[in-house]
Design a protein around this motif. Sequence first.
Motif, PDB file in Angstrom:
ATOM      1  N   CYS A  19      16.751  28.879  -2.405  1.00  0.00           N
ATOM      2  CA  CYS A  19      17.682  29.193  -1.255  1.00  0.00           C
ATOM      3  C   CYS A  19      18.581  30.327  -1.404  1.00  0.00           C
ATOM      4  O   CYS A  19      18.486  31.072  -0.301  1.00  0.00           O
ATOM      5  CB  CYS A  19      18.520  27.773  -0.823  1.00  0.00           C
ATOM      6  N   GLU A  22      16.171  33.127  -0.389  1.00  0.00           N
ATOM      7  CA  GLU A  22      16.011  33.209   0.959  1.00  0.00           C
ATOM      8  C   GLU A  22      17.200  33.772   2.031  1.00  0.00           C
ATOM      9  O   GLU A  22      16.898  34.475   2.772  1.00  0.00           O
ATOM     10  CB  GLU A  22      15.860  31.628   1.583  1.00  0.00           C
ATOM     11  N   VAL A  23      18.415  33.931   1.314  1.00  0.00           N
ATOM     12  CA  VAL A  23      19.458  34.529   2.112  1.00  0.00           C
ATOM     13  C   VAL A  23      19.724  35.975   1.651  1.00  0.00           C
ATOM     14  O   VAL A  23      20.622  36.382   2.157  1.00  0.00           O
ATOM     15  CB  VAL A  23      20.890  33.727   2.081  1.00  0.00           C
ATOM     16  N   LEU A  55       9.285  28.052   1.063  1.00  0.00           N
ATOM     17  CA  LEU A  55      10.374  29.112   0.598  1.00  0.00           C
ATOM     18  C   LEU A  55      10.146  29.720  -0.574  1.00  0.00           C
ATOM     19  O   LEU A  55      10.444  30.820  -0.787  1.00  0.00           O
ATOM     20  CB  LEU A  55      11.720  27.919   0.370  1.00  0.00           C
ATOM     21  N   VAL A 160      16.352  21.193   0.501  1.00  0.00           N
ATOM     22  CA  VAL A 160      16.555  22.364   1.098  1.00  0.00           C
ATOM     23  C   VAL A 160      17.592  22.563   2.313  1.00  0.00           C
ATOM     24  O   VAL A 160      18.426  23.568   2.454  1.00  0.00           O
ATOM     25  CB  VAL A 160      15.255  23.039   1.479  1.00  0.00           C
ATOM     26  N   GLN A 161      17.384  21.743   3.423  1.00  0.00           N
ATOM     27  CA  GLN A 161      18.617  21.524   4.392  1.00  0.00           C
ATOM     28  C   GLN A 161      19.840  21.357   3.771  1.00  0.00           C
ATOM     29  O   GLN A 161      20.839  22.010   4.255  1.00  0.00           O
ATOM     30  CB  GLN A 161      18.019  20.212   5.085  1.00  0.00           C
ATOM     31  N   MET A 164      20.996  24.711   2.642  1.00  0.00           N
ATOM     32  CA  MET A 164      21.164  25.780   3.513  1.00  0.00           C
ATOM     33  C   MET A 164      22.299  25.371   4.438  1.00  0.00           C
ATOM     34  O   MET A 164      22.778  26.561   5.068  1.00  0.00           O
ATOM     35  CB  MET A 164      19.782  26.056   4.250  1.00  0.00           C
ATOM     36  N   HIS A 165      22.571  24.113   4.744  1.00  0.00           N
ATOM     37  CA  HIS A 165      23.723  23.914   5.595  1.00  0.00           C
ATOM     38  C   HIS A 165      24.691  22.970   4.515  1.00  0.00           C
ATOM     39  O   HIS A 165      24.734  21.788   5.152  1.00  0.00           O
ATOM     40  CB  HIS A 165      23.374  23.251   6.654  1.00  0.00           C
ATOM     41  N   PHE A 189      25.761  31.150   3.965  1.00  0.00           N
ATOM     42  CA  PHE A 189      25.458  29.613   4.227  1.00  0.00           C
ATOM     43  C   PHE A 189      26.764  29.174   5.399  1.00  0.00           C
ATOM     44  O   PHE A 189      26.558  28.284   5.696  1.00  0.00           O
ATOM     45  CB  PHE A 189      25.938  28.871   3.017  1.00  0.00           C
TER      46      PHE A 189
END
Length: 430
Positions: A19, A22-23, A55, A160-161, A164-165, A189
């Motif tokens: 993650c 990913e960002v 990912l 993952v969710q 990410m959040h 995030f």
Amino acid sequence: MVRITIVGTGYVGLVTGACFAEVGHRVVCVDNDEKKVALLKAGGIPIYEPGLEELVARNTAAGRLRFTLSTAEGVEASEVIFIAVPTPPLPDGSTDLSFVERVAREVAGAMTEYKIVVDKSTVPVKTGEKVAETIKRYNKRGVDFDVASNPEFLREGSAVQDLMHPDRVVIGVTNPRPVGKLKEIYAPFNAPVIVTDINSAELIKHACNSFLAMKISYANLMAAVCETTGANVLDVVHGMGLDKRIGRAFLDAGLGYGGSCFPKDISAFIHIGEQLGLDFGLLREVAKINAQQIQRFLKKIRDTLWILKDKRIAVLGLSFKPNTDDMRLAPSVEVIRALLKDGAIIRAYDPKAMPKAREVLPEIEYAKDPYDAAHGADALVLCTEWDEFRQLDLERLRAVMAHPIVFDGRNVFDKERMKQLGFIYRGVGR
Ligand code: UDX
């Protein structure tokens, strides 16, 4: 963009690394397991976690994520080093911190310039102080460093969710110097960030997991009351959950909590309380209710089927919760072992966990789908609430069973519908 190294490529380390990459950060994941690193380098994934494989593939291809066996290489590559190694329980319930200590030593030995060393593993309050002392001792070059705590709150199956959040990001520090860099890591995030001292950050993690486990045990206690009074726990927790001060989440009665976090964290927290001279009787009760929940479920099975010897029992769901293949402290294992001890013949099915289940439960049969598991069964036991089971063709299920008796350990099925279809149905707390 921050250069980040994560030492420990288990659930937490791998999901966090993927993650962060990913960002847009540059991430090195370190692990001392040669097989695991080889698998990851070849594009494989050692665990099942929704969204993770894509990912990892995407970010590896983009050059933002890489894997290595060498802690020294990881330390060299990055300014921020996360520790995400296991903190398993010792026989007395306390936490084995030897992996954390070893990583702290390795990182210290490899440092040649300023580093921020962040503990992400779940650890007892005051561990950060020990990590800082260790780094100071093994950092022979006297390199400058800061230690921070940044507990993870990800749930398996939605890790993952969750990452990410996040609901919030907790950063524990002893001085403001590393805060800017750590906030920069989490800026993409868009979550509230709270900055505390290290002890408070460490405590937040144990406090959250204990509280959530307490909610589950509370719901299970209500289920026990419902079973003896004829009330319905689904209505009771619905009524409770609408009170904004309580909330509906984590009030699902069932087979209780399992997995690699709650049981271990509750034991660890009880142990921490004892060391601090505090009586955590509240949490001992939470663990006791959790253990009783499986025994009450087994009693229901025995009361209904009477003699279990040579009865064919289908088991649906083996992982400790849906959307994961993790079998660690899965309630299904305790249920199945008890049924086997009574002489039952078990045929099980799980959408993802069967390869791992075979290692823990080699003595049972495994089916190719739920109907195959139920074929000729004298009863069916549901242990994990995979979505797939909600979609079952119940008429077909009844038709393949020798006796249509269902013990629903997660209250997945509609009780009235099951009765209409001719099942003998036993849920939890209804
Ligand atoms: C948990 C925490 O939620 C997470 O924040 C932490 O970082 C790690 O530990 P996890 O163990 O992956 O995550 O799963 P979780 O969804 O919390 O479920 C834990 C257990 O509680 C499962 O066995 C689940 O079946 C059970 N559970 C959960 C219930 O029995 N009832 C509920 O209402 C909710």
